[in-house]
Design an enzyme around this catalytic site. Structure first.
Site, PDB file in Angstrom:
ATOM      1  N   ARG A   1     -28.820   9.310 -55.778  1.00 18.90           N
ATOM      2  CA  ARG A   1     -27.862   8.627 -56.748  1.00 18.90           C
ATOM      3  C   ARG A   1     -28.138   7.119 -57.847  1.00 18.90           C
ATOM      4  O   ARG A   1     -27.261   7.423 -58.816  1.00 18.90           O
ATOM      5  CB  ARG A   1     -26.546   7.813 -55.884  1.00 18.90           C
TER       6      ARG A   1
ATOM      7  N   LYS B   1     -36.388   0.890 -52.100  1.00 20.36           N
ATOM      8  CA  LYS B   1     -36.533   0.463 -50.634  1.00 20.36           C
ATOM      9  C   LYS B   1     -35.432   0.993 -49.899  1.00 20.36           C
ATOM     10  O   LYS B   1     -33.853  -0.186 -50.180  1.00 20.36           O
ATOM     11  CB  LYS B   1     -36.762  -1.579 -51.187  1.00 20.36           C
TER      12      LYS B   1
ATOM     13  N   GLY C   1     -25.146  -1.600 -51.256  1.00 20.38           N
ATOM     14  CA  GLY C   1     -25.595  -2.331 -49.459  1.00 20.38           C
ATOM     15  C   GLY C   1     -23.490  -3.414 -49.680  1.00 20.38           C
ATOM     16  O   GLY C   1     -22.886  -3.254 -50.825  1.00 20.38           O
ATOM     17  N   SER C   2     -23.756  -4.494 -49.013  1.00 21.45           N
ATOM     18  CA  SER C   2     -22.966  -5.254 -48.473  1.00 21.45           C
ATOM     19  C   SER C   2     -22.523  -5.839 -49.967  1.00 21.45           C
ATOM     20  O   SER C   2     -23.827  -7.211 -50.530  1.00 21.45           O
ATOM     21  CB  SER C   2     -23.337  -6.251 -47.314  1.00 21.45           C
TER      22      SER C   2
ATOM     23  N   GLU D   1     -23.349  -1.679 -55.984  1.00 24.62           N
ATOM     24  CA  GLU D   1     -22.308  -1.027 -55.631  1.00 24.62           C
ATOM     25  C   GLU D   1     -22.304  -1.591 -54.178  1.00 24.62           C
ATOM     26  O   GLU D   1     -22.778  -1.210 -53.129  1.00 24.62           O
ATOM     27  CB  GLU D   1     -22.475   0.443 -55.141  1.00 24.62           C
TER      28      GLU D   1
ATOM     29  N   CYS E   1     -18.522   3.580 -47.788  1.00 23.62           N
ATOM     30  CA  CYS E   1     -17.850   1.702 -48.162  1.00 23.62           C
ATOM     31  C   CYS E   1     -16.411   2.354 -49.083  1.00 23.62           C
ATOM     32  O   CYS E   1     -15.973   1.336 -49.325  1.00 23.62           O
ATOM     33  CB  CYS E   1     -18.621   2.069 -49.867  1.00 23.62           C
TER      34      CYS E   1
ATOM     35  N   GLU F   1     -14.293  -5.585 -44.060  1.00 20.80           N
ATOM     36  CA  GLU F   1     -14.082  -4.062 -44.482  1.00 20.80           C
ATOM     37  C   GLU F   1     -15.093  -3.872 -43.041  1.00 20.80           C
ATOM     38  O   GLU F   1     -16.193  -4.122 -42.671  1.00 20.80           O
ATOM     39  CB  GLU F   1     -15.405  -4.237 -45.093  1.00 20.80           C
TER      40      GLU F   1
HETATM   41  P1  NAP Z   1     -26.656  -5.045 -46.433  1.00 24.61           P
HETATM   42  O1  NAP Z   1     -26.953  -5.222 -45.173  1.00 24.61           O
HETATM   43  O2  NAP Z   1     -26.505  -5.345 -47.660  1.00 24.61           O
HETATM   44  O3  NAP Z   1     -28.261  -4.099 -46.585  1.00 24.61           O
HETATM   45  C1  NAP Z   1     -28.414  -2.897 -47.726  1.00 24.61           C
HETATM   46  C2  NAP Z   1     -29.771  -2.915 -47.934  1.00 24.61           C
HETATM   47  O4  NAP Z   1     -30.570  -3.961 -48.127  1.00 24.61           O
HETATM   48  C3  NAP Z   1     -30.447  -2.636 -46.998  1.00 24.61           C
HETATM   49  O5  NAP Z   1     -31.761  -1.839 -47.329  1.00 24.61           O
HETATM   50  C4  NAP Z   1     -31.473  -3.597 -46.485  1.00 24.61           C
HETATM   51  O6  NAP Z   1     -32.424  -3.942 -45.905  1.00 24.61           O
HETATM   52  C5  NAP Z   1     -30.716  -4.967 -48.116  1.00 24.61           C
HETATM   53  N1  NAP Z   1     -31.419  -6.218 -47.788  1.00 24.61           N
HETATM   54  C6  NAP Z   1     -30.482  -7.079 -47.114  1.00 24.61           C
HETATM   55  N2  NAP Z   1     -31.085  -8.883 -47.369  1.00 24.61           N
HETATM   56  C7  NAP Z   1     -31.804  -8.181 -48.468  1.00 24.61           C
HETATM   57  C8  NAP Z   1     -32.644  -9.471 -49.194  1.00 24.61           C
HETATM   58  N3  NAP Z   1     -32.383 -10.909 -49.367  1.00 24.61           N
HETATM   59  N4  NAP Z   1     -32.698  -8.622 -50.246  1.00 24.61           N
HETATM   60  C9  NAP Z   1     -33.239  -7.359 -50.699  1.00 24.61           C
HETATM   61  N5  NAP Z   1     -32.622  -6.510 -49.007  1.00 24.61           N
HETATM   62  C10 NAP Z   1     -31.985  -6.910 -48.286  1.00 24.61           C
HETATM   63  O7  NAP Z   1     -25.782  -3.498 -46.278  1.00 24.61           O
HETATM   64  P2  NAP Z   1     -25.655  -2.335 -44.850  1.00 24.61           P
HETATM   65  O8  NAP Z   1     -25.341  -2.666 -43.747  1.00 24.61           O
HETATM   66  O9  NAP Z   1     -27.282  -1.439 -44.762  1.00 24.61           O
HETATM   67  O10 NAP Z   1     -25.021  -1.210 -46.004  1.00 24.61           O
HETATM   68  C11 NAP Z   1     -23.657  -1.325 -45.880  1.00 24.61           C
HETATM   69  C12 NAP Z   1     -22.988  -2.398 -46.771  1.00 24.61           C
HETATM   70  O11 NAP Z   1     -22.749  -1.499 -48.146  1.00 24.61           O
HETATM   71  C13 NAP Z   1     -21.134  -2.294 -46.479  1.00 24.61           C
HETATM   72  O12 NAP Z   1     -21.079  -3.660 -47.058  1.00 24.61           O
HETATM   73  C14 NAP Z   1     -20.823  -1.075 -47.587  1.00 24.61           C
HETATM   74  O13 NAP Z   1     -19.348  -1.041 -47.662  1.00 24.61           O
HETATM   75  C15 NAP Z   1     -21.992  -0.942 -48.748  1.00 24.61           C
HETATM   76  N6  NAP Z   1     -22.257   0.256 -49.413  1.00 24.61           N
HETATM   77  C16 NAP Z   1     -21.616   0.141 -50.894  1.00 24.61           C
HETATM   78  C17 NAP Z   1     -21.237   1.955 -51.317  1.00 24.61           C
HETATM   79  C18 NAP Z   1     -20.925   1.693 -52.631  1.00 24.61           C
HETATM   80  O14 NAP Z   1     -21.658   2.768 -53.529  1.00 24.61           O
HETATM   81  N7  NAP Z   1     -20.093   0.974 -53.851  1.00 24.61           N
HETATM   82  C19 NAP Z   1     -22.451   2.511 -50.639  1.00 24.61           C
HETATM   83  C20 NAP Z   1     -22.674   3.077 -49.118  1.00 24.61           C
HETATM   84  C21 NAP Z   1     -22.615   1.600 -49.008  1.00 24.61           C
HETATM   85  P3  NAP Z   1     -32.230  -4.591 -44.520  1.00 24.61           P
HETATM   86  O15 NAP Z   1     -31.372  -3.560 -43.654  1.00 24.61           O
HETATM   87  O16 NAP Z   1     -33.794  -5.173 -43.817  1.00 24.61           O
HETATM   88  O17 NAP Z   1     -31.348  -6.079 -44.634  1.00 24.61           O
END
Ligand code: NAP
Length: 480
Positions: free
Chosen positions: A162, A177, A231-232, A253, A287, A384
């Protein structure tokens, strides 16, 4: 570096080369807890090497014809389809979703390649006479420049395509990444892009367990022009702060907390079917997953009973087992977090209906749960869930349901079910969410703009606006 399953790539992909690293990280299968591979654990030097490669390739890639980029994306689309079984198995192995869902993700993820292959060739711009009569105005689009894409684990392929497909279509180079839980699918996709003809340096992939270490120097580098993150919301806020220093273009997103509203006129077959899809696909780890169910009082008892029956019929287990319809959650921390949300809600007075017997097997499994009479102050309601847990409340006045549905900082997705067309559409239009499913539990479509309002994000992915996220506009003032 090794993989105990098949010949999956496990090195970094930098400047067109597979580069081993002295430091490695394990990848686990959430259905068993077993280690399935060891991949490179990138650091600051790897990050800069990836950006060096992307920056060096930017001008040549931007100079290619849109048709050329389109043809490459179409080839990648065909290759992904041809390798559906292999990629789906990789997704299931490292992320846990059932094979049928993983195959669905391959189809969905591949569709972004086809969609943006088509969008790449649609020239857009403007040329017109200045209203003042003083000259002519020309507006053209150009690629924004090197892009840094950070993706989550819940859709290991689709969250990558995407972003990468529109970036490549627009003429941008990319450093990706992926999430540390799911690097294997991303690396498989790199291999497919090479086979499709993407030149060295145009796409680079840094796998790492040390996200801040890798991302901070890339974001701080003046050569980077765009940050795209899924991500979050918490991590999104941190990255926005970092991106502000370079005034980077950003797409965010972020997290959701979707309301699922069943109006009095709803068809219960459709509502229950939609609820199962919107709540339990990906074991609730989406999400756009429905979190807060608001069901009209007149339908609530029957809806709850039929929803529980439908959920009970879903076999839970290892996603590689073809009979499985509900897989594990991503890791032990997710099990503990979801269990705490349920416990707190019960302490606050909610009534718990669990589905199925206790799970006596290795891996990270959570029994699906439905809670009724959930207090709106509970974390289960206000945050969430990201797991197979549904929180239900009832309402009699649709205005009250609308108020509750919108009473959140999140604004990604919402769902409304009703057979009275006027009332149902009016309800949908008043939801403060970027996407609304009307009588459907499935809303993702590469041809539609995906994204959120409020703290759920900035920008849209997919649709005809998805390409613009990777383009800069330039206006030429032409003298008479
Ligand atoms: P996350 O903890 O925010 O992590 C997402 C990505 O960001 C991972 O690759 C993570 O790597 C990286 N990351 C974390 N801290 C970072 C930092 N300080 N600098 C750079 N990169 C960093 O989210 P998740 O638990 O993987 O995914 C779930 C979340 O994604 C949920 O909140 C969901 O709603 C959201 N999401 C949103 C959508 C959308 O389209 N709106 C789609 C899918 C998911 P690490 O794990 O190594 O920290």
């Amino acid at each position: 570096m090794t993989s105990t399953h098949t010949d999956l790539p496990v090195a970094q992909f930098l400047g067109g080369d597979w580069v081993d690293s002295a430091t490695t990280m394990p990848v686990h299968n959430p259905a068993t807890g077993a280690q399935i591979a060891t991949v490179a654990d990138g650091d600051e030097a790897t990050a800069i090497a990836a950006l060096d490669a992307a920056a060096a390739a930017q001008a040549d890639w931007a100079g290619t014809d849109p048709r050329h980029r389109s043809d490459i994306l179409l080839r990648a689309f065909g290759l992904l389809h041809a390798e559906t079984d292999r990629i789906a198995r990789t997704i299931t192995l490292e992320m846990g979703k059932p094979l049928a869902e993983a195959r669905g993700e391959v189809g969905y993820g591949a569709e972004f390649l086809r969609w943006f292959a088509e969008e790449a060739t649609r020239g857009s711009g403007a040329y017109f006479r200045a209203p003042s009569g003083g000259g002519r105005i020309a507006v053209r689009k150009q690629p924004v420049g090197p892009v840094f894409a950070i993706t989550p684990w819940n859709f290991p392929l689709a969250m990558v395509t995407r972003k990468v497909a529109p970036a490549l279509a627009a003429g941008c180079t990319v450093v990706l990444k992926p999430a540390p839980q799911t690097p294997l699918t991303a690396l498989e996709f790199m291999r497919i892009l090479v086979e499709a003809g993407v030149p060295p340096g145009v796409v680079n992939c840094v796998t790492t367990s040390r996200a801040p270490l890798v991302s901070a120097p890339i974001i701080a580098d003046r050569r980077l022009r765009k940050l795209t993150f899924t991500g979050s919301t918490a991590v999104g806020r941190t990255l926005l702060t970092q991106a502000a220093q370079g005034v980077l273009r950003v797409s965010m997103e972020l997290g959701g907390n979707a309301p699922f509203v069943v109006l009095e006129s709803a068809d219960l077959d459709k509502a229950v079917g939609g609820a199962v899809l919107a709540k339990l696909r990906n074991a609730g780890q989406a999400c756009v997953a429905a979190d807060r169910f608001l069901v009209h009082e007149a339908l609530a008892a029957e809806f709850t009973e039929r929803f529980l029956a439908a959920v009970s019929a879903l076999p839970l287990g290892d996603g590689l087992d073809r009979s499985t319809r509900l897989g594990p959650v991503i890791d032990g921390a997710a099990v503990r977090r979801i269990t705490a949300l349920i416990d707190e809600a019960v302490d606050g007075g909610a009534h718990l209906h669990t589905v199925g017997p206790d799970i006596d097997r290795p891996g990270h499994f959570v029994r699906p749960a439905v809670l009724t009479d959930v207090d709106t102050r509970s974390r289960l309601w206000s945050s969430e869930v990201f797991g197979p847990v549904a929180a239900i409340r009832t309402f009699t006045d649709p205005a009250q349901a609308l108020h509750l549905a919108n009473d959140t900082d999140a604004g990604l997705a919402g769902y409304v079910f009703g057979e009275n067309l006027g009332d149902t559409l009016e309800f949908a239009e008043n939801l403060r969410t970027g996407m609304v499913g009307v009588n459907t539990g499935v809303i993702s479509d590469p041809a539609a703009p995906f994204g959120g309002m409020k703290s759920s994000g900035l920008g849209r992915e997919g649709g005809s606006t998805g390409l613009a996220e990777y383009q800069e506009m330039q206006y030429l003032a032409i003298a008479r």
